[in-house]
Design an enzyme around this catalytic site. Structure first.
Site, PDB file in Angstrom:
ATOM      1  N   ASP A  80       5.919  -6.364 -14.478  1.00 17.99           N
ATOM      2  CA  ASP A  80       5.372  -5.339 -13.600  1.00 17.99           C
ATOM      3  C   ASP A  80       6.006  -3.997 -13.922  1.00 17.99           C
ATOM      4  OD1 ASP A  80       4.308  -3.858 -11.480  1.00 17.99           O
ATOM      5  OD2 ASP A  80       5.874  -4.524 -10.082  1.00 17.99           O
ATOM      6  N   GLY A 102       0.815  -1.198   0.000  1.00 15.61           N
ATOM      7  CA  GLY A 102       0.000   0.000   0.000  1.00 15.61           C
ATOM      8  C   GLY A 102       0.859   1.263   0.000  1.00 15.61           C
ATOM      9  N   SER A 159       5.352  -5.522  -2.796  1.00 14.28           N
ATOM     10  CA  SER A 159       5.084  -4.103  -3.015  1.00 14.28           C
ATOM     11  C   SER A 159       5.624  -3.272  -1.844  1.00 14.28           C
ATOM     12  CB  SER A 159       3.579  -3.895  -3.236  1.00 14.28           C
ATOM     13  OG  SER A 159       3.327  -2.625  -3.779  1.00 14.28           O
ATOM     14  N   TYR A 160       4.775  -2.479  -1.180  1.00 14.68           N
ATOM     15  CA  TYR A 160       5.259  -1.673  -0.053  1.00 14.68           C
ATOM     16  C   TYR A 160       5.654  -2.543   1.138  1.00 14.68           C
ATOM     17  CZ  TYR A 160       5.879   2.441   2.862  1.00 14.68           C
ATOM     18  OH  TYR A 160       6.432   3.421   3.667  1.00 14.68           O
ATOM     19  N   HIS A 197       2.917  -7.602 -11.114  1.00 16.29           N
ATOM     20  CA  HIS A 197       3.203  -7.125  -9.759  1.00 16.29           C
ATOM     21  C   HIS A 197       2.862  -8.159  -8.697  1.00 16.29           C
ATOM     22  CE1 HIS A 197       4.008  -3.894  -6.908  1.00 16.29           C
ATOM     23  NE2 HIS A 197       2.849  -4.109  -6.316  1.00 16.29           N
TER      24      HIS A 197
END
Length: 483
Positions: A403, A98, A195-196, A455
């Site tokens: 991605d 996020g 991701s984050y 991703h």
């Protein structure tokens, strides 16, 4: 207790024996009470009657674990026992990114969990044969508070969120979860995410590692995928990858190179303008998976569920540049997030999952619209990763190579910056008869690419992703030859 020297020895021994039995009985009674309490809590969290669930042999549990009693902060989890021999399998915690996105919505229900919602008028779940609980006991966490079903009774907490409090609350979750499920405390423990979670996972791993003497968790290592780990290289790679994959023009590429200095935290107005132009293309193609279709469903923008990076004030530049909250994970069905949004907002589903017990005033969503500010985020987690590699933890980093959001190019630049010695360079690995991707074995770290994956790697390459986690957990290199 004192005795005179004239007191008969056999009486003394009887007193001591009685005292020992009494103490042992009390200790045994306390342990039995504690065991029954754990079993009661586990039974209360066991999920039964989940709407549309196919029959399975393993148990699963869901509910809340309090991480701050004073503020009333509680994190929601969903735990799946391994399909076979859970008593012998490691425990793997999965975190999505996020910041502010749900590991239940993305990880559990669309990527690597056992149940995937389907597009049906009735609640229907499809079993995922490539679920990661083939390889491990699988734990998903919605973190921080304000994400998904996780909540706080202190509204000010939402305005204090950042990397630091997220790591601390997640650490407290682990400690308290092990108190509820003590049978897993001795298992090998790993953390993974994407991701984050390139921030979440190393930062949480550092807390577990640094406090190992007090927590006695059998922590072995972590794995992160398409992960934001260094602002400068993440952003440089973002632009280079887009140009190299024919997404942007030569003119825009060279203008960005000329005007943007990604080594600086604050960039110029001209650079910002160019980056806005750059992001415009990703309203017509899927940034998270360049070569798969976008969802054209009429409901695809109504759920408010966004991808794993969305506009939040205070986050690293890469993750606050553009609002792409109307985009969906693409793959075999680019509208899959619509199905999980509908499913997780059903009252009967929430009841079965012991979720939404506080009756939150907003619908469950993939990424929280309530988290609009992020207090702290270091520009790089490379120092933490380097520290944990030096500390002997197993560290794998992987990249789906289609991605465009946190591209493989960014990760390659970041790993070069880390400065580790290469023991085995760019070697293909195999998924059955086909090349699954490439790997680089650094001194203390394994880098793996997954060919043709976006991703969210397990969405696009489910078999390869299961091979990946199996070999990571076994500390084995991926297959070097066709099989």
């Amino acid at each position: 207790m004192a005795f005179s020297s004239s007191f008969p020895l056999n009486i003394i021994l009887l007193y001591l024996l009685a005292f020992s039995i009494c103490c042992a009985t009390r200790t045994l009674g306390a342990r039995l009470h504690q065991h029954h309490d754990h079993m009661r809590q586990q039974k209360a969290d066991q999920v039964t009657g989940l709407p549309g669930q196919p029959p399975v042999s393993f148990k699963h549990y869901a509910g809340y674990v309090t991480v701050n009693q004073t503020h009333g902060r509680a994190l929601f989890y969903w735990f799946f026992e391994a399909i076979n021999n859970p008593q012998d399998k490691p425990l793997l915690l999965w975190l999505n990114g996020g910041p502010g996105c749900s590991s239940i919505g993305f990880g559990a229900m669309e990527e690597l969990g056992p149940f995937f919602p389907q597009n049906d008028t009735k609640p229907k779940l499809k079993f995922n044969p490539y679920t990661w609980n083939n390889a491990a006991n699988l734990l998903f966490l919605e973190s921080p508070v304000g994400v998904g079903f996780s909540y706080t009774n202190t509204s000010q907490d939402i305005r204090e969120l950042g990397d630091t409090i997220t790591a601390e609350d997640s650490y407290n979750f682990i400690i308290n979860w092990f108190q509820r499920f003590p049978q897993y405390k001795s298992h090998d423990f790993y953390i993974s995410g994407e991701s984050y979670a390139g921030h979440y996972v190393p930062q949480l791993s550092e807390l577990v590692f640094d406090r190992s003497k007090e927590n006695r968790i059998n922590f072995k290592g972590f794995m992160i995928g398409n992960a934001a780990i260094d602002d400068e290289t993440d952003q440089k790679g973002l632009i280079d990858y887009a140009w190299d994959h024919a997404v942007i023009s030569d003119r825009l590429y060279h203008d960005i190179q000329k005007e943007c200095d990604f080594s600086k935290q604050n960039i110029s107005k001209q650079c910002n303008k160019l980056l806005d132009e750059y992001f415009d293309v990703y309203y017509i193609i899927d940034m998270y998976s360049l070569y798969t279709p976008m969802c054209l469903s009429n409901t695809s923008s109504s759920s408010s569920s966004s991808r794993q990076s969305h506009t939040i004030q205070g986050t690293p530049t890469l993750f606050s540049r553009a609002d792409v909250r109307h985009k969906r994970p693409a793959g075999y069905d680019p509208c899959t997030s619509d199905y999980s949004y509908v499913y997780l907002n059903r009252p009967d589903v929430q009841k079965a999952l012991h979720a939404n017990v506080t009756k939150i005033s907003y619908p469950w969503s993939h990424c929280s619209d309530n988290i609009t500010f992020w207090k702290d985020a270091p520009p790089s987690t490379l120092p933490v990763i380097g520290k944990l590699v030096a500390g002997g933890l197993r560290v794998w980093i992987y990249s789906g190579d289609t991605d465009g959001r946190v591209p493989v190019t960014s990760t390659r630049y970041a790993l070069k910056k880390l400065g580790l010695k290469i023991n085995e360079d760019w070697t293909p690995w195999y998924n059955n008869q086909q090349v699954g991707g490439w790997r680089v074995a650094y001194d203390g770290l394994m880098f793996v690419t997954i060919r043709g994956a976006g991703h969210e790697v397990p969405v696009f390459a489910p078999r390869q992703s299961l091979l990946l986690v199996e070999h990571f957990l076994a500390n084995q290199k991926l297959p070097s030859k066709p099989f």
